[in-house]
Scaffold this active site. Structure first.
Site, short mmCIF file in Angstrom:
data_model
loop_
_atom_site.label_atom_id
_atom_site.label_comp_id
_atom_site.label_asym_id
_atom_site.label_seq_id
_atom_site.Cartn_x
_atom_site.Cartn_y
_atom_site.Cartn_z
N SER A 143 0.87 -1.18 0.00
CA SER A 143 0.00 0.00 0.00
C SER A 143 0.90 1.22 0.00
CB SER A 143 -0.83 -0.01 1.29
OG SER A 143 -1.49 1.24 1.50
N TYR A 156 -2.12 -1.36 10.43
CA TYR A 156 -2.06 -1.46 8.96
C TYR A 156 -0.73 -0.92 8.43
CZ TYR A 156 -3.97 -1.09 4.17
OH TYR A 156 -4.21 -1.23 2.82
P1 NAD Z 1 -11.58 -6.14 0.06
O1 NAD Z 1 -12.17 -6.02 1.43
O2 NAD Z 1 -12.41 -5.78 -1.13
O3 NAD Z 1 -11.01 -7.60 -0.18
C1 NAD Z 1 -10.28 -8.27 0.81
C2 NAD Z 1 -10.21 -9.73 0.43
O4 NAD Z 1 -9.47 -10.42 1.46
C3 NAD Z 1 -11.58 -10.41 0.39
O5 NAD Z 1 -11.58 -11.39 -0.63
C4 NAD Z 1 -11.68 -11.08 1.76
O6 NAD Z 1 -12.57 -12.21 1.79
C5 NAD Z 1 -10.24 -11.50 1.94
N1 NAD Z 1 -9.88 -11.79 3.33
C6 NAD Z 1 -10.01 -11.00 4.42
N2 NAD Z 1 -9.58 -11.65 5.52
C7 NAD Z 1 -9.16 -12.87 5.10
C8 NAD Z 1 -8.62 -14.00 5.77
N3 NAD Z 1 -8.40 -14.02 7.08
N4 NAD Z 1 -8.31 -15.09 5.02
C9 NAD Z 1 -8.54 -15.12 3.67
N5 NAD Z 1 -9.06 -14.07 3.01
C10 NAD Z 1 -9.36 -12.96 3.72
O7 NAD Z 1 -10.25 -5.24 0.14
P2 NAD Z 1 -9.30 -4.62 -1.00
O8 NAD Z 1 -9.43 -3.14 -0.91
O9 NAD Z 1 -9.49 -5.30 -2.31
O10 NAD Z 1 -7.88 -4.99 -0.38
C11 NAD Z 1 -7.03 -5.97 -0.93
C12 NAD Z 1 -5.59 -5.65 -0.53
O11 NAD Z 1 -5.22 -4.39 -1.10
C13 NAD Z 1 -5.37 -5.52 0.98
O12 NAD Z 1 -4.14 -6.10 1.33
C14 NAD Z 1 -5.34 -4.02 1.19
O13 NAD Z 1 -4.59 -3.67 2.32
C15 NAD Z 1 -4.67 -3.58 -0.10
N6 NAD Z 1 -4.88 -2.17 -0.43
C16 NAD Z 1 -6.13 -1.68 -0.65
C17 NAD Z 1 -6.28 -0.35 -0.97
C18 NAD Z 1 -7.62 0.27 -1.24
O14 NAD Z 1 -7.70 1.51 -1.37
N7 NAD Z 1 -8.68 -0.50 -1.37
C19 NAD Z 1 -5.15 0.48 -1.06
C20 NAD Z 1 -3.89 -0.05 -0.84
C21 NAD Z 1 -3.77 -1.38 -0.52
#
Ligand code: NAD
Length: 261
Positions: A143, A156
């Site tokens: 991130s 985080y």
């Molecule tokens: P999201 O909530 O849409 O998806 C998260 C996914 O992780 C889902 O499929 C969920 O079921 C799964 N998950 C959660 N806990 C779990 C566990 N214990 N075991 C297995 N699966 C699990 O979130 P997102 O925004 O798509 O985030 C995905 C990644 O991207 C994360 O690592 C997040 O930190 C990173 N990220 C997101 C953003 C953003 O702005 N959305 C920015 C930077 C980084």
């Protein structure tokens, strides 16, 4: 179809960024192991839709990424049912916000377990198979918060900085094994993880969700625009390509200029 014959395991791919990456890799011909939580019927619909759209094999593991033994089991299952794990995308992640002094211990433990330790256990389980084949791609979804901090995100930010550290270590260890290890550092991406923060903030600030959406992005990014899961999928495909064969140990920002400031 540059990834035909490769198997990609994408953690947390039942939603958001992980799903975008899984679809992008499938579109390039990779067989896919999906992972994540959610409604069983919806996950099965996703699985069969990706398989039907791109013609490759698509499996699903419900492994809990906070549990090391389940991660090892998921990698073993991918090898057994799909043949190997050539591409590992460590993407599963959660968020919780509070000041350090108010941050619940169990939330700290959970975020460290999923967002950071899960990446270590995934790499540990998948690396031997990649080394044996002399080819592999590990893509850790960190991130902008792997590079800079924000208030109220202690677990985080700590976890994502840790992911960048272990990305560099693994990249050095695997430098001559045909395996690259990189981190993608997205800025704001409109997924369920961010939608929850938006609704909480709008309620707290007494703003409409539309106003809050603009303010949330503008507060951090010079470019007032969300990155999409599809764009992150495109970057993951690039990292799997031959053009990226010497890119390793690097955080790749895709963040509308967030960390340029
Ligand atoms: P999201 O909530 O849409 O998806 C998260 C996914 O992780 C889902 O499929 C969920 O079921 C799964 N998950 C959660 N806990 C779990 C566990 N214990 N075991 C297995 N699966 C699990 O979130 P997102 O925004 O798509 O985030 C995905 C990644 O991207 C994360 O690592 C997040 O930190 C990173 N990220 C997101 C953003 C953003 O702005 N959305 C920015 C930077 C980084």
């Amino acid at each position: 179809m540059s990834l035909k014959g490769k198997v990609a395991l994408v953690t947390g791919s039942t939603s958001g960024i992980g799903l975008g990456i899984a679809r992008a890799l499938a579109a390039e011909g990779a067989d896919i192991m999906l992972n994540g939580f959610g409604d069983a019927a919806q996950i099965e619909a996703l699985r069969s839709d990706i398989a039907a759209s791109h013609g490759g094999k698509v499996g699903y593991s419900g492994a809990d990424i906070s549990r090391p033994e389940q991660i090892a089991g998921m990698v073993a299952e991918a090898v057994k049912t799909l043949g190997s794990v050539d591409i590992l995308v460590n993407n599963a992640g959660i968020q919780f916000t509070a000041n350090v002094e108010d941050f619940p211990d169990e939330r700290w433990d959970q975020i460290i377990a999923i967002n950071m330790s899960g990446v270590f256990h995934g790499m540990k389980a998948a690396i031997p198979g990649m080394k044996a084949k002399g080819w592999g791609r590990i893509i850790n979804i960190a991130s902008a918060h792997g590079l800079v901090a924000s208030a109220q995100k202690v677990a985080y930010v700590a976890a994502k900085h840790g992911v960048l550290g272990m990305t560099k270590v693994a990249a050095i260890e695997l430098a001559n094994a045909g395996v690259t290890v990189n981190a993608i550092c997205p800025g704001w991406v409109l997924t369920p993880l961010v939608e929850k923060q938006l609704h909480d903030r709008a309620e707290k600030d007494g703003k409409t969700v539309e106003q809050e959406t603009h303010d949330l992005v503008a507060e951090k990014q010079p470019m007032v625009k969300f990155t999409t899961p599809e764009q992150i999928g495109g970057l993951a495909v690039f990292l799997c390509s031959d053009a990226a064969a010497t890119i390793t140990g690097t955080p790749l920002s895709i963040d509308g200029g967030w960390v340029a400031q």
